[in-house]
Scaffold this active site. Sequence first.
Site, mmCIF file in Angstrom:
data_model
loop_
_atom_site.group_PDB
_atom_site.id
_atom_site.type_symbol
_atom_site.label_atom_id
_atom_site.label_comp_id
_atom_site.label_asym_id
_atom_site.label_seq_id
_atom_site.Cartn_x
_atom_site.Cartn_y
_atom_site.Cartn_z
ATOM 1 C CE LYS A 15 -4.502 0.821 2.404
ATOM 2 N NZ LYS A 15 -5.003 0.421 3.804
ATOM 3 C CD GLU B 180 -14.808 9.744 9.107
ATOM 4 O OE1 GLU B 180 -15.151 10.230 8.450
ATOM 5 O OE2 GLU B 180 -15.273 8.496 9.586
ATOM 6 C CG PHE B 181 -18.556 14.545 10.756
ATOM 7 C CD1 PHE B 181 -19.503 13.742 11.762
ATOM 8 C CD2 PHE B 181 -17.718 15.515 11.712
ATOM 9 C CE1 PHE B 181 -19.735 14.105 12.896
ATOM 10 C CE2 PHE B 181 -17.861 15.537 12.910
ATOM 11 C CZ PHE B 181 -18.700 14.648 13.820
ATOM 12 C CD GLU C 179 -16.768 5.069 1.465
ATOM 13 O OE1 GLU C 179 -16.850 4.511 0.241
ATOM 14 O OE2 GLU C 179 -16.617 4.392 2.375
ATOM 15 C CE LYS D 156 -18.201 8.717 12.640
ATOM 16 N NZ LYS D 156 -17.912 9.083 11.170
ATOM 17 N N GLY E 82 -35.466 4.260 -0.705
ATOM 18 C CA GLY E 82 -34.664 3.097 -1.419
ATOM 19 C C GLY E 82 -34.468 1.888 -0.945
ATOM 20 C CB CYS F 13 -20.026 5.172 8.163
ATOM 21 S SG CYS F 13 -18.353 5.601 7.927
ATOM 22 N NE ARG G 179 -15.566 -0.826 3.422
ATOM 23 C CZ ARG G 179 -14.774 -0.077 3.947
ATOM 24 N NH1 ARG G 179 -14.504 -0.426 4.968
ATOM 25 N NH2 ARG G 179 -14.165 1.131 3.322
HETATM 26 C C1 UDX Z 1 -21.574 8.512 5.965
HETATM 27 C C2 UDX Z 1 -21.930 9.871 6.507
HETATM 28 O O1 UDX Z 1 -22.623 10.565 5.872
HETATM 29 C C3 UDX Z 1 -20.691 10.571 6.888
HETATM 30 O O2 UDX Z 1 -20.718 11.828 7.653
HETATM 31 C C4 UDX Z 1 -19.815 9.612 7.883
HETATM 32 O O3 UDX Z 1 -18.393 10.153 8.013
HETATM 33 C C5 UDX Z 1 -19.665 8.219 7.274
HETATM 34 O O4 UDX Z 1 -20.776 7.736 6.930
HETATM 35 P P1 UDX Z 1 -21.152 7.529 3.665
HETATM 36 O O5 UDX Z 1 -21.181 6.201 4.077
HETATM 37 O O6 UDX Z 1 -19.890 7.967 2.674
HETATM 38 O O7 UDX Z 1 -21.246 8.608 4.642
HETATM 39 O O8 UDX Z 1 -22.591 7.888 2.825
HETATM 40 P P2 UDX Z 1 -23.892 8.529 2.751
HETATM 41 O O9 UDX Z 1 -23.781 9.454 1.517
HETATM 42 O O10 UDX Z 1 -23.978 9.094 4.179
HETATM 43 O O11 UDX Z 1 -24.858 7.530 2.340
HETATM 44 C C6 UDX Z 1 -24.871 6.415 3.365
HETATM 45 C C7 UDX Z 1 -25.929 5.359 2.641
HETATM 46 O O12 UDX Z 1 -27.291 5.883 2.877
HETATM 47 C C8 UDX Z 1 -25.724 4.893 1.156
HETATM 48 O O13 UDX Z 1 -25.973 3.594 1.179
HETATM 49 C C9 UDX Z 1 -27.152 5.829 0.529
HETATM 50 O O14 UDX Z 1 -27.536 5.151 -0.732
HETATM 51 C C10 UDX Z 1 -28.120 5.755 1.697
HETATM 52 N N1 UDX Z 1 -28.898 6.888 1.620
HETATM 53 C C11 UDX Z 1 -28.412 8.248 1.666
HETATM 54 C C12 UDX Z 1 -30.202 6.552 1.412
HETATM 55 O O15 UDX Z 1 -30.694 5.309 1.002
HETATM 56 N N2 UDX Z 1 -31.192 7.785 1.431
HETATM 57 C C13 UDX Z 1 -30.826 9.019 1.445
HETATM 58 O O16 UDX Z 1 -31.771 9.798 1.237
HETATM 59 C C14 UDX Z 1 -29.299 9.185 1.709
#
Ligand code: UDX
Length: 439
Positions: free
Chosen positions: A35, A154-155, A158, A207, A256, A263, A330
């Site tokens: 890596k 962290e927030f 992805e 968090k 959905g 996360c 994941r």
């Molecule tokens: C999330 C948090 O947003 C972020 O702040 C934290 O640090 C890590 O976890 P992430 O996992 O990258 O980020 O994706 P996110 O955009 O939040 O979506 C998470 C999941 O929720 C996805 O599977 C997405 O498809 C789903 N989702 C999101 C829905 O089904 N409906 C929505 O309205 C929003």
Amino acid sequence: MNIAVIGAGYVGTTTGVAFANYGHKVFVIEQDQEKLKKLRKSILPFYEEGMEELLKKLIANGNLLFSHHLEEIIDQCEILFITVGTPSLPNGEADLSYVEEAARQIGRWMNEYKGIVIKSTVPIGTGEKINKIIKAELKKRNEEISFDLISNPEFLREGKALQDALYPERIVIGCETEKAQKVMKELYKEFNSPIVFTTIKDAEMIKYASNAFLATKISFINELARLCDKIGVNVIQVAKGMGLDSRIGPQFLQAGIGYGGSCFPKDIKALLALATAEKTPLQILQAVSDVNQTQTQWFMEKVKKALGTLTDKRIAVLGLTFKPQTDDIREASSLKIIHYLLQNNAYITAYDPQGTEHVKKIYPTISYAKTPLEALKEADAVLIVTEWKEIIEIDWQKAKNILSQPFVFDGRNCLNSSAMHKLGYHYEGVGIPSIDEST
Ligand code: UDX
């Protein structure tokens, strides 16, 4: 300032890039030699738009360095970030072994004051635990070196990690001394974001509570969508009408087939495990998790009912990653869907712009297409699992001639239902009337 970031995963690499971008000198420490070699050549172990270009620039200007050994650079760094993984244990609790090992190494090698910042997502109370581990290591060496333990969750989302890391909506810092506050203020001086100072435990909870609340919004609308589906109400319109109330807000109300990723599922499990251990059940959060567990199954039963049977049906599965703009699979709904289809003896052709190679390792025997249209060839039904742009933008008129039957099941409500009906499709989404009465 000189900073060390321990763990070059998603969070560590992004954190390192962000601080280096604001002029700090960052040493990213990684155990995995392969890596490390790739990172030094600006090759990321994950897909994130814009990150490789910035990585290249920061390596070239000397602000971002990679190292295998913490002991070689620790004396140069005042602040040490722990950004290693905290995967789920079988009982849902977070596995802290990597965080603990990083703490032991710090205790073993530090020779003067350090601000030790936990950025990995860790259960509430971990700060105290890590404090003790470092002190124990120092004691073994008969050293009394001062340090501050700091929590700085962290927030990052992805797909938008760079934007979130460079321009965070808020910076949460849990610390217990004025010195730590001063050091962290200096570190974030160039960031134009509000800082919330709290205790370490409060920061750790912020968090988990943030992710739990966002997941709650999703499961709320998903469960409501099941009722809407039954009684002919359009959940998209409901979410729009609700979201205009600024107290509710429009985000995370997109119905959905459930949330996935690295996360939400893990953090919710960890918070529920903590609540159980503390004999203070979190009933709402338990329901959030339960709804999410069953959402894909609910959707697939709808698909099965519409098609009569899935046996020997050719199904195009469009989208494999847990959301668009990432290669991360994941806890992706696609995996549950493929499993369900295989159990029901369907034939699958899957398409994804980024996640195919990862899914191939889990399901090597299904077919994979290179383009969305290739996946649709002679399919009896199309399942939209991830709302990638190239999937939304399929020429659905043309697609009808390629398909064996015009059945589209949209797990992300990303197509226009009335347009699909006008084209003659049997179109079903999540919580939208299958024949849109509004048209
Ligand atoms: C999330 C948090 O947003 C972020 O702040 C934290 O640090 C890590 O976890 P992430 O996992 O990258 O980020 O994706 P996110 O955009 O939040 O979506 C998470 C999941 O929720 C996805 O599977 C997405 O498809 C789903 N989702 C999101 C829905 O089904 N409906 C929505 O309205 C929003």
